[in-house]
Design a protein around this motif. Sequence first.
Motif, PDB file in Angstrom:
ATOM      1  N   ALA A 173     -11.631 -29.710  31.568  1.00  0.00           N
ATOM      2  CA  ALA A 173     -11.604 -29.599  30.105  1.00  0.00           C
ATOM      3  C   ALA A 173     -10.442 -28.735  29.644  1.00  0.00           C
ATOM      4  N   GLU A 174     -10.163 -27.652  30.378  1.00  0.00           N
ATOM      5  CA  GLU A 174      -9.025 -26.807  30.035  1.00  0.00           C
ATOM      6  C   GLU A 174      -7.722 -27.598  30.168  1.00  0.00           C
ATOM      7  N   MET A 175      -7.626 -28.435  31.194  1.00  0.00           N
ATOM      8  CA  MET A 175      -6.439 -29.265  31.386  1.00  0.00           C
ATOM      9  C   MET A 175      -6.327 -30.307  30.272  1.00  0.00           C
ATOM     10  N   ALA A 184     -21.000 -22.016  19.908  1.00  0.00           N
ATOM     11  CA  ALA A 184     -22.003 -23.074  19.983  1.00  0.00           C
ATOM     12  C   ALA A 184     -22.567 -23.199  21.389  1.00  0.00           C
ATOM     13  N   VAL A 185     -21.719 -23.039  22.380  1.00  0.00           N
ATOM     14  CA  VAL A 185     -22.126 -23.141  23.773  1.00  0.00           C
ATOM     15  C   VAL A 185     -21.554 -21.944  24.509  1.00  0.00           C
ATOM     16  N   ASN A 212     -22.216 -27.040  44.237  1.00  0.00           N
ATOM     17  CA  ASN A 212     -22.687 -27.217  42.858  1.00  0.00           C
ATOM     18  C   ASN A 212     -21.913 -26.354  41.871  1.00  0.00           C
ATOM     19  N   ASN A 213     -21.697 -25.086  42.203  1.00  0.00           N
ATOM     20  CA  ASN A 213     -20.957 -24.208  41.290  1.00  0.00           C
ATOM     21  C   ASN A 213     -19.503 -24.634  41.167  1.00  0.00           C
ATOM     22  N   THR A 214     -18.934 -25.145  42.253  1.00  0.00           N
ATOM     23  CA  THR A 214     -17.550 -25.597  42.195  1.00  0.00           C
ATOM     24  C   THR A 214     -17.439 -26.847  41.331  1.00  0.00           C
ATOM     25  N   LYS A 215     -18.447 -27.717  41.383  1.00  0.00           N
ATOM     26  CA  LYS A 215     -18.445 -28.902  40.513  1.00  0.00           C
ATOM     27  C   LYS A 215     -18.490 -28.476  39.046  1.00  0.00           C
ATOM     28  N   LEU A 216     -19.299 -27.487  38.744  1.00  0.00           N
ATOM     29  CA  LEU A 216     -19.376 -26.968  37.377  1.00  0.00           C
ATOM     30  C   LEU A 216     -18.036 -26.391  36.957  1.00  0.00           C
ATOM     31  N   ALA A 217     -17.406 -25.634  37.838  1.00  0.00           N
ATOM     32  CA  ALA A 217     -16.091 -25.056  37.543  1.00  0.00           C
ATOM     33  C   ALA A 217     -15.026 -26.145  37.441  1.00  0.00           C
ATOM     34  N   PHE A 218     -15.149 -27.194  38.242  1.00  0.00           N
ATOM     35  CA  PHE A 218     -14.201 -28.308  38.194  1.00  0.00           C
ATOM     36  C   PHE A 218     -14.179 -28.908  36.792  1.00  0.00           C
ATOM     37  N   TYR A 271     -17.628 -28.490  26.527  1.00  0.00           N
ATOM     38  CA  TYR A 271     -16.561 -27.611  27.020  1.00  0.00           C
ATOM     39  C   TYR A 271     -15.593 -27.228  25.910  1.00  0.00           C
ATOM     40  N   LYS A 272     -15.375 -28.116  24.942  1.00  0.00           N
ATOM     41  CA  LYS A 272     -14.500 -27.809  23.809  1.00  0.00           C
ATOM     42  C   LYS A 272     -15.078 -26.665  22.974  1.00  0.00           C
ATOM     43  N   GLU A 273     -16.403 -26.629  22.860  1.00  0.00           N
ATOM     44  CA  GLU A 273     -17.057 -25.626  22.021  1.00  0.00           C
ATOM     45  C   GLU A 273     -17.340 -24.310  22.736  1.00  0.00           C
TER      46      GLU A 273
END
Length: 166
Positions: free
Chosen positions: A113-115, A49-50, A102-108, A42-44
């Motif tokens: 990571a943003e937090m 890179a991602v 599933n998509n909400t878990k990915l967004a979570f 998530y940092k990258e």
Amino acid sequence: MTFTTSNISQQSFGLAGSVPATLTLFNRLSTDDKLGVLWFIYKEMGNGAVTPAATGAARLQFATGLLGQVKDLSPNEQLAFMRDLVNRARTPMTRAYGVLTNNTKLAFWYQLAEMMKAGDVIGVPSVYKLSPRASEVYSGIVALEFGQQITLLRQSVISMGYDPFA
């Protein structure tokens, strides 16, 4: 090159095979290594890179309350919560995560990571380095194509938490 049914099958299997293989390696990591890999992924995002996950498609509003609860925890409690998610511990907060789509878990995880980047949630220390095994998994994820990265990320986070209906 001429494509035959066997080359197409072999090529498709090779591409599809890298996601399950990388996911298997990810799942074999320790709890903290999994968290480290997720942090670096998530940092990258956005640095090339991602590829960033499309969080707009997810219904993040269903996770907003849980994200607020995480933010209100002490740093040690935040880390314990993240570890509980990875370990599928049965707690009220991991159950709240477990019933997300599933998509909400990915967004979570993206929002988490943003937090972390913003300092609202405990982050990974700047001197943290991935273990050799975790570094191998991270490199495998970076080498995947966009769709494969999203598939792998989704598959890695959907089984986390505690789903009382499973």
